[in-house]
Structures are given as C-alpha cells and as structure tokens.
Design an enzyme around this catalytic site. Structure first.
Site, PDB file in Angstrom:
ATOM      1  N   GLU A   1     -15.374   6.721   6.503  1.00  0.00           N
ATOM      2  CA  GLU A   1     -14.485   5.831   7.502  1.00  0.00           C
ATOM      3  C   GLU A   1     -13.890   6.900   8.673  1.00  0.00           C
ATOM      4  OE1 GLU A   1     -10.629   5.038   5.197  1.00  0.00           O
ATOM      5  OE2 GLU A   1     -11.639   7.056   4.882  1.00  0.00           O
TER       6      GLU A   1
ATOM      7  N   LYS B   1      -2.312   7.241   1.214  1.00  0.00           N
ATOM      8  CA  LYS B   1      -2.107   7.560   2.810  1.00  0.00           C
ATOM      9  C   LYS B   1      -1.393   8.666   2.979  1.00  0.00           C
ATOM     10  CE  LYS B   1      -1.691   4.684   7.106  1.00  0.00           C
ATOM     11  NZ  LYS B   1      -2.465   5.342   7.665  1.00  0.00           N
TER      12      LYS B   1
ATOM     13  N   ARG C   1       0.360  -1.749   0.313  1.00  0.00           N
ATOM     14  CA  ARG C   1      -0.087  -0.307  -0.544  1.00  0.00           C
ATOM     15  C   ARG C   1       1.019   1.167   0.119  1.00  0.00           C
ATOM     16  NH1 ARG C   1      -4.273   0.566   4.311  1.00  0.00           N
ATOM     17  NH2 ARG C   1      -2.575   0.515   5.773  1.00  0.00           N
TER      18      ARG C   1
HETATM   19  C1  LIG Z   1      -8.011   7.339   7.022  1.00  0.00           C
HETATM   20  C2  LIG Z   1      -7.435   5.274   6.780  1.00  0.00           C
HETATM   21  N1  LIG Z   1      -8.820   4.428   6.918  1.00  0.00           N
HETATM   22  C3  LIG Z   1      -8.322   3.206   7.524  1.00  0.00           C
HETATM   23  C4  LIG Z   1      -7.351   3.196   7.765  1.00  0.00           C
HETATM   24  C5  LIG Z   1      -6.967   1.410   8.470  1.00  0.00           C
HETATM   25  O1  LIG Z   1      -6.134   0.537   7.647  1.00  0.00           O
HETATM   26  P1  LIG Z   1      -5.334   0.268   8.625  1.00  0.00           P
HETATM   27  O2  LIG Z   1      -5.589  -1.319   8.826  1.00  0.00           O
HETATM   28  O3  LIG Z   1      -4.383  -0.457   6.850  1.00  0.00           O
HETATM   29  O4  LIG Z   1      -4.166   0.315   9.271  1.00  0.00           O
HETATM   30  C6  LIG Z   1      -6.666   3.407   8.326  1.00  0.00           C
HETATM   31  C7  LIG Z   1      -5.420   3.423   8.822  1.00  0.00           C
HETATM   32  O5  LIG Z   1      -4.566   4.323   9.495  1.00  0.00           O
HETATM   33  C8  LIG Z   1      -6.358   5.214   7.633  1.00  0.00           C
HETATM   34  O6  LIG Z   1      -5.931   6.437   7.778  1.00  0.00           O
END
Ligand SMILES: Cc1ncc(COP(=O)(O)O)c(C=O)c1O
Length: 322
Positions: A214, A181, A78
């Site tokens: 989210e 990200k 990612r």
């Molecule tokens: C905006 C956002 N959504 C969802 C997630 C969850 O992702 P992960 O399970 O890979 O931590 C994150 C993780 O930091 C995030 O920044």
C-alpha cells in the site's frame, strides 16, 4: 542559544497564538482539558503524553460532507480494533465517541450551510500523560483528542491526468503493525519522503515475498490484465474503509467493466501488466495512477473503471456530480 528568553504564561501563549493560527482548525475536544476549544492556538497535547514521545496511540481521519461524517461507524470500529490490538483502554464507547464527534462538528459549523465546504475529523486515542517512559502502565490513563477541521479535496487536475507511483525501498511493517493505525508512522513518512525526493506522487513497498502492499496513507487497487478488479490482501496492509466500500460499490459498475472483484497476493508484474492502477483512501477517493515506475499505465490516461468508481464513491459520500 544566547538570547533564550524566560517567558511568563501570558507571553508564552501570545507567542503560540502567532505560530499556531491555522484557520482550517475549527474545534478541538481534549479529554486532558475536559472540554472543547475553537482557538487553534490552544489546540495542544501534553509533551509527556506517550503518543508524542513514543508514538503510543491510535488515530483515524474521517471525511465530512454535507451528508455528515462518511463511513463513521467503520472508522470508529477500526479505531477500537487498533486500540485493542495494542491493549489500549478507551474510556468511551463507540456511541459516545460518535456523539462527541457530532457535538464538535456542530461547534465547528462543519459543514457550513452558507459555504458548504467539506470537513475532516481527526481522532486520536493516546496512552496518556504522566512521564517520559515507554512503560504503558505509568500514565494517568488513555486520552481522547478530536480535531474538526475544514478540508479541501485534491485538485481536479490530479483525477484528470492521473498520478505517478514508485516502489519504495522502505521495509514493510510486520503484519500486526500494518493492521494497527498507530501514531507511529515513521515508515510511512519515509516512504512519502522517498516519493517526493524522486519526483513521484506516491510510493508503495513490497513484502519480503515480493507482494505489493500500500501507499503511506492509501490502499492500492488494480484492474488486472484479465479485466478483474483486485486489491492486495489485508494480511499486510491496513483494512481501508474507503477500499472496502469501493469494492462493494463495484457491483454498480457498468455491465462488463470488470469480470470479478477479489483480494489477492499481487506481484510487481501484476502492476506492470495492469489495465488500471488506483490509489484509494479517505482523502483521495479513487485516484488513477497513470505512471508506474518508468512505464505508462492505461496509455498514460485515467482508465474508465477508476473514473466510474470515483464517481460512485462521490455519490455515496453525498457529493454532487453534475
Ligand atoms: C497505511 C494506510 N493504508 C490505507 C489507508 C486508507 O484507509 P482509509 O480508506 O480508511 O482512509 C490509510 C488511511 O489513512 C493508511 O494510513
């Protein structure tokens, strides 16, 4: 400011050492300096790195248990996908960054065998330093910073009582940016602030069409009124590594707990009528929501699916549940 002191190099570093002494920060690799340091006072990035003044960089946070970094490969994939989406060149490949992570964890002594605490790897790829412009072509090239730190999971009480969730007024990030990200998390920060200011644990926002998205750093997952396990589509949310793994692990849920697992456009009404709502992410695992806006969810107590998924995920991470 009247008494602004003009400090020499030693005094400057002495002062930094007083402020920047977080013992949780065990080691940092910096391609800028070209090495690893274990003194938190020296874990610095240049102010003219475009990651600092423009948010022009990408990052990952990876949990480390006794079994090693959890979901390292999907996190690094990612990271590279985020970098590619903003045309950010990375000088190392995934294998080389994995190797750097392994070396830093060894220097940081995470996990520590004498006290098997958990750790966290925080990886940043920045546009690099060179000037203060927004122009991505004027830097000396992208930089890699990795911090290895100790990590204390969220208090057990939160899993036993559940948390609260509200709808934020913050506009949603356009799809392309929701899927990167990036170090530009201002909307996420404002959403977190809104939740805290209103006395909630989490906030999430809605797309222009009214679809649920989210939280600031976590995905959403529900058991809908039909007993199906459903998460919002990744078109307008970050593809969470924890959510993807949780959906795979859902196959191991006890017989009949959920009838189907899929991604869909979810409305606020889907959340209001949900049997269970969960926040899912690296630092949380699977955290039950027991209050949505003003209403109780699953009778105000964590539901069985959230509990079982959190346990399945914990085992998958190499944590021991007795
Ligand atoms: C905006 C956002 N959504 C969802 C997630 C969850 O992702 P992960 O399970 O890979 O931590 C994150 C993780 O930091 C995030 O920044």
């Amino acid at each position: 400011m009247k008494n602004m002191e003009h400090l020499n190099r030693n005094d400057w570093f002495d002062r930094i050492a007083k402020h920047n002494n977080n013992r949780q920060y065990k080691a940092m690799f910096s391609s800028w300096v070209g090495g690893v340091v274990t003194d938190p006072a020296l874990m610095l990035v240049p102010i003219d790195d475009h990651m600092v003044h423009r948010g022009d960089g990408v990052f990952e946070a990876i949990r480390v248990t006794a079994a090693g970094p959890y979901l390292l490969k999907p996190h690094l994939e990612r990271l590279f996908a985020s970098a590619e989406k903003i045309s950010l060149k990375v000088s190392l490949n995934i294998g080389e960054i994995s190797q750097v992570c392994e070396n830093i964890l060894e220097i940081a002594k995470i996990p520590d065998e004498s006290s098997p605490g958990e750790g966290m790897l925080r990886i940043f790829i920045s546009r690099g330093f060179g000037d203060f412009s927004p122009n991505p072509y004027t830097t000396q090239g992208s930089q890699l910073y990795i911090v290895a730190m100790s990590f204390t999971p969220l208090a057990l009480e939160k899993y036993e009582k559940g948390v609260s969730l509200m709808i934020s007024k913050e506009p949603v990030k356009p799809g392309r940016y929701a899927q990167v990200k990036s170090c530009n998390y201002l909307p996420n920060v404002m959403m977190k602030k809104e939740a805290i200011d209103k006395g909630y644990d989490f906030a999430m926002n809605l797309t222009a069409e009214g679809f649920v998205t989210e939280g600031p750093t976590e995905n959403l997952l529900i058991v809908n009124s039909a007993g199906e396990l459903v998460a919002p589509k990744f078109d307008y949310t970050l593809r969470g590594t924890t959510l993807v793994r949780t959906l795979e692990l859902a196959e191991k849920l006890s017989q009949g707990m959920v009838s189907r697992v899929y991604l869909a456009d979810l409305s606020v009404d889907d959340l209001r009528s949900a049997r269970e709502i969960m926040m899912v992410g690296t630092t949380l695992g699977v955290l039950p929501v027991t209050k949505f806006e003003n209403a109780l969810i699953s009778g105000g107590r964590p539901g069985p699916v959230a509990q079982q998924l959190h346990e399945l995920l914990g085992r998958d991470m190499g944590l021991s549940y007795s």
